[in-house]
Write a protein that holds these residues in place. Structure first.
Motif, PDB file in Angstrom:
ATOM      1  N   HIS A  62       0.840  -1.206   0.000  1.00 33.91           N
ATOM      2  CA  HIS A  62       0.000   0.000   0.000  1.00 33.91           C
ATOM      3  C   HIS A  62       0.871   1.251   0.000  1.00 33.91           C
ATOM      4  O   HIS A  62       0.644   2.183  -0.787  1.00 33.91           O
ATOM      5  CB  HIS A  62      -0.907  -0.035   1.239  1.00 33.91           C
ATOM      6  N   ASP A  63       1.892   1.278   0.857  1.00 39.05           N
ATOM      7  CA  ASP A  63       2.795   2.431   0.906  1.00 39.05           C
ATOM      8  C   ASP A  63       3.467   2.650  -0.443  1.00 39.05           C
ATOM      9  O   ASP A  63       3.628   3.782  -0.907  1.00 39.05           O
ATOM     10  CB  ASP A  63       3.882   2.211   1.973  1.00 39.05           C
ATOM     11  N   LYS A  64       3.854   1.562  -1.077  1.00 39.55           N
ATOM     12  CA  LYS A  64       4.546   1.627  -2.358  1.00 39.55           C
ATOM     13  C   LYS A  64       3.674   2.298  -3.419  1.00 39.55           C
ATOM     14  O   LYS A  64       4.155   3.107  -4.221  1.00 39.55           O
ATOM     15  CB  LYS A  64       4.934   0.213  -2.790  1.00 39.55           C
ATOM     16  N   LEU A  65       2.379   1.966  -3.424  1.00 32.38           N
ATOM     17  CA  LEU A  65       1.484   2.562  -4.416  1.00 32.38           C
ATOM     18  C   LEU A  65       1.459   4.076  -4.309  1.00 32.38           C
ATOM     19  O   LEU A  65       1.563   4.790  -5.314  1.00 32.38           O
ATOM     20  CB  LEU A  65       0.062   2.019  -4.251  1.00 32.38           C
ATOM     21  N   TRP A  66       1.340   4.580  -3.069  1.00 27.59           N
ATOM     22  CA  TRP A  66       1.198   6.027  -2.918  1.00 27.59           C
ATOM     23  C   TRP A  66       2.533   6.749  -3.086  1.00 27.59           C
ATOM     24  O   TRP A  66       2.554   7.926  -3.451  1.00 27.59           O
ATOM     25  CB  TRP A  66       0.466   6.349  -1.610  1.00 27.59           C
ATOM     26  N   ASN A  67       3.623   6.053  -2.884  1.00 33.00           N
ATOM     27  CA  ASN A  67       4.931   6.621  -3.237  1.00 33.00           C
ATOM     28  C   ASN A  67       5.085   6.708  -4.751  1.00 33.00           C
ATOM     29  O   ASN A  67       5.602   7.701  -5.279  1.00 33.00           O
ATOM     30  CB  ASN A  67       6.061   5.785  -2.634  1.00 33.00           C
ATOM     31  N   ILE A  68       4.645   5.664  -5.452  1.00 34.39           N
ATOM     32  CA  ILE A  68       4.664   5.686  -6.915  1.00 34.39           C
ATOM     33  C   ILE A  68       3.821   6.842  -7.432  1.00 34.39           C
ATOM     34  O   ILE A  68       4.229   7.594  -8.327  1.00 34.39           O
ATOM     35  CB  ILE A  68       4.147   4.342  -7.481  1.00 34.39           C
ATOM     36  N   THR A  69       2.617   6.985  -6.863  1.00 31.58           N
ATOM     37  CA  THR A  69       1.715   8.053  -7.304  1.00 31.58           C
ATOM     38  C   THR A  69       2.323   9.421  -7.026  1.00 31.58           C
ATOM     39  O   THR A  69       2.290  10.322  -7.883  1.00 31.58           O
ATOM     40  CB  THR A  69       0.353   7.917  -6.596  1.00 31.58           C
ATOM     41  N   LYS A  70       2.908   9.580  -5.843  1.00 33.53           N
ATOM     42  CA  LYS A  70       3.527  10.864  -5.479  1.00 33.53           C
ATOM     43  C   LYS A  70       4.666  11.219  -6.433  1.00 33.53           C
ATOM     44  O   LYS A  70       4.753  12.353  -6.921  1.00 33.53           O
ATOM     45  CB  LYS A  70       4.035  10.795  -4.036  1.00 33.53           C
ATOM     46  N   GLU A  71       5.529  10.256  -6.710  1.00 32.93           N
ATOM     47  CA  GLU A  71       6.679  10.535  -7.576  1.00 32.93           C
ATOM     48  C   GLU A  71       6.254  10.740  -9.028  1.00 32.93           C
ATOM     49  O   GLU A  71       6.881  11.512  -9.762  1.00 32.93           O
ATOM     50  CB  GLU A  71       7.705   9.405  -7.466  1.00 32.93           C
ATOM     51  N   THR A  72       5.183  10.077  -9.439  1.00 35.00           N
ATOM     52  CA  THR A  72       4.644  10.299 -10.785  1.00 35.00           C
ATOM     53  C   THR A  72       4.116  11.715 -10.916  1.00 35.00           C
ATOM     54  O   THR A  72       4.369  12.409 -11.913  1.00 35.00           O
ATOM     55  CB  THR A  72       3.523   9.286 -11.095  1.00 35.00           C
ATOM     56  N   LEU A  73       3.400  12.173  -9.902  1.00 34.91           N
ATOM     57  CA  LEU A  73       2.842  13.521  -9.923  1.00 34.91           C
ATOM     58  C   LEU A  73       3.922  14.588  -9.777  1.00 34.91           C
ATOM     59  O   LEU A  73       3.800  15.689 -10.324  1.00 34.91           O
ATOM     60  CB  LEU A  73       1.799  13.665  -8.811  1.00 34.91           C
ATOM     61  N   ARG A  74       4.995  14.265  -9.077  1.00 35.26           N
ATOM     62  CA  ARG A  74       6.084  15.224  -8.887  1.00 35.26           C
ATOM     63  C   ARG A  74       6.653  15.673 -10.244  1.00 35.26           C
ATOM     64  O   ARG A  74       7.130  16.795 -10.402  1.00 35.26           O
ATOM     65  CB  ARG A  74       7.195  14.611  -8.034  1.00 35.26           C
ATOM     66  N   LYS A  75       6.605  14.767 -11.219  1.00 36.78           N
ATOM     67  CA  LYS A  75       7.163  15.060 -12.537  1.00 36.78           C
ATOM     68  C   LYS A  75       6.297  16.011 -13.352  1.00 36.78           C
ATOM     69  O   LYS A  75       6.779  16.610 -14.321  1.00 36.78           O
ATOM     70  CB  LYS A  75       7.343  13.750 -13.323  1.00 36.78           C
ATOM     71  N   ILE A  76       5.029  16.134 -12.992  1.00 38.16           N
ATOM     72  CA  ILE A  76       4.133  16.957 -13.811  1.00 38.16           C
ATOM     73  C   ILE A  76       3.511  18.143 -13.075  1.00 38.16           C
ATOM     74  O   ILE A  76       3.010  19.064 -13.717  1.00 38.16           O
ATOM     75  CB  ILE A  76       3.008  16.087 -14.419  1.00 38.16           C
ATOM     76  N   VAL A  77       3.540  18.131 -11.747  1.00 43.87           N
ATOM     77  CA  VAL A  77       2.989  19.247 -10.972  1.00 43.87           C
ATOM     78  C   VAL A  77       4.105  20.277 -10.734  1.00 43.87           C
ATOM     79  O   VAL A  77       5.201  19.899 -10.314  1.00 43.87           O
ATOM     80  CB  VAL A  77       2.416  18.759  -9.624  1.00 43.87           C
ATOM     81  N   PRO A  78       3.839  21.556 -11.011  1.00 46.13           N
ATOM     82  CA  PRO A  78       4.868  22.577 -10.764  1.00 46.13           C
ATOM     83  C   PRO A  78       5.369  22.527  -9.327  1.00 46.13           C
ATOM     84  O   PRO A  78       4.591  22.313  -8.390  1.00 46.13           O
ATOM     85  CB  PRO A  78       4.120  23.887 -11.041  1.00 46.13           C
ATOM     86  N   ALA A  79       6.690  22.705  -9.157  1.00 48.62           N
ATOM     87  CA  ALA A  79       7.324  22.556  -7.840  1.00 48.62           C
ATOM     88  C   ALA A  79       6.684  23.449  -6.781  1.00 48.62           C
ATOM     89  O   ALA A  79       6.529  23.039  -5.628  1.00 48.62           O
ATOM     90  CB  ALA A  79       8.814  22.853  -7.959  1.00 48.62           C
ATOM     91  N   ASP A  80       6.301  24.667  -7.176  1.00 50.50           N
ATOM     92  CA  ASP A  80       5.737  25.592  -6.184  1.00 50.50           C
ATOM     93  C   ASP A  80       4.311  25.223  -5.783  1.00 50.50           C
ATOM     94  O   ASP A  80       3.746  25.813  -4.859  1.00 50.50           O
ATOM     95  CB  ASP A  80       5.791  27.034  -6.708  1.00 50.50           C
ATOM     96  N   GLN A  81       3.726  24.243  -6.468  1.00 49.03           N
ATOM     97  CA  GLN A  81       2.368  23.809  -6.138  1.00 49.03           C
ATOM     98  C   GLN A  81       2.342  22.375  -5.604  1.00 49.03           C
ATOM     99  O   GLN A  81       1.280  21.833  -5.306  1.00 49.03           O
ATOM    100  CB  GLN A  81       1.484  23.888  -7.388  1.00 49.03           C
ATOM    101  N   PHE A  82       3.529  21.777  -5.467  1.00 50.73           N
ATOM    102  CA  PHE A  82       3.567  20.346  -5.166  1.00 50.73           C
ATOM    103  C   PHE A  82       3.274  20.022  -3.705  1.00 50.73           C
ATOM    104  O   PHE A  82       2.867  18.908  -3.395  1.00 50.73           O
ATOM    105  CB  PHE A  82       4.922  19.747  -5.556  1.00 50.73           C
ATOM    106  N   SER A  83       3.469  20.961  -2.803  1.00 55.26           N
ATOM    107  CA  SER A  83       3.321  20.649  -1.379  1.00 55.26           C
ATOM    108  C   SER A  83       1.916  20.140  -1.048  1.00 55.26           C
ATOM    109  O   SER A  83       1.759  19.195  -0.261  1.00 55.26           O
ATOM    110  CB  SER A  83       3.653  21.872  -0.519  1.00 55.26           C
TER     111      SER A  83
END
Length: 202
Positions: A62-83
């Motif tokens: 379960h933890d792995k899934l949400w880490n995958i999702t977080k890192e996937t989104l990190r690549k497309i969400v602007p850094a200043d909006q990622f928090s």
């Protein structure tokens, strides 16, 4: 299945989107498996196609899934909006498990070939079946004392999910349902007048 003292109507009413969830166990993993197997077996599908496929991720999976999702989104969400995105992923990850809902496209394609007259409808009916299964599992988890929400990070995470858990290529990811012990109640919900939403004729 064991009997639960909560009645059907109360279960429907109390099934809400619960965002505050923890990793504390509410029931045994075996009970979770029993509840989900029961839902998958008995939820209806068009032409009894039984096209639904479910993957249940617990603990570090379960933890792995949400880490995958977080890192996937990190690549497309602007850094200043990622928090705020990271905060949301951490909240989902703080739960006990996640149910992944899929529909097997091989089953749907086979039905399209067998019943050409309804070819365009089978993908639509597949979504209907999946929606029913999502609701049955969501309400069943609520009956056991879990809180859950329904999320849709597909197709962004599809390839990583397929690779990480060896998911057959014909399984199409439809939705993700993180669940856990509720740590905060659902927010207030407003209801539109039923007179505007339901018509009776007799």
């Amino acid at each position: 299945m064991t009997n639960n003292t909560k009645d059907f109507y109360t279960a429907i009413e109390e099934r809400r989107s619960i965002y505050g969830i923890s990793k504390e166990a509410v029931v045994s993993d075996e009970r979770i498996k029993e509840v989900i197997n029961h839902a998958v077996k008995h939820t209806p599908s068009s032409f009894n196609s039984q096209s639904a496929r479910v993957v249940v991720l617990l603990n570090e999976q379960h933890d792995k899934l949400w880490n995958i999702t977080k890192e996937t989104l990190r690549k497309i969400v602007p850094a200043d909006q990622f928090s705020s995105t990271e905060e949301k992923m951490n909240a989902f990850g703080s739960g006990y498990g996640t149910v992944l809902f899929f529909e097997d496209q091989e089953v749907i394609n086979s039905l399209q070939e067998q019943f050409a007259l309804y070819k365009d409808n089978f993908p639509i009916w597949s979504q209907h079946s999946s929606g029913m299964l999502q609701y049955v599992i969501w309400t069943s988890l609520e009956l056991e004392g879990f809180g859950a929400t329904l999320q849709h990070y597909n197709p962004l995470i599809d390839d990583e999910v397929r690779k990480e858990w060896d998911i057959p290529s014909s399984w199409k990811l439809i939705a993700q349902m993180p669940f856990g012990k509720p740590t905060a109640p659902a927010g207030d919900k407003e209801f539109k007048p039923l007179e505007e939403r339901v018509k009776f004729f007799k």
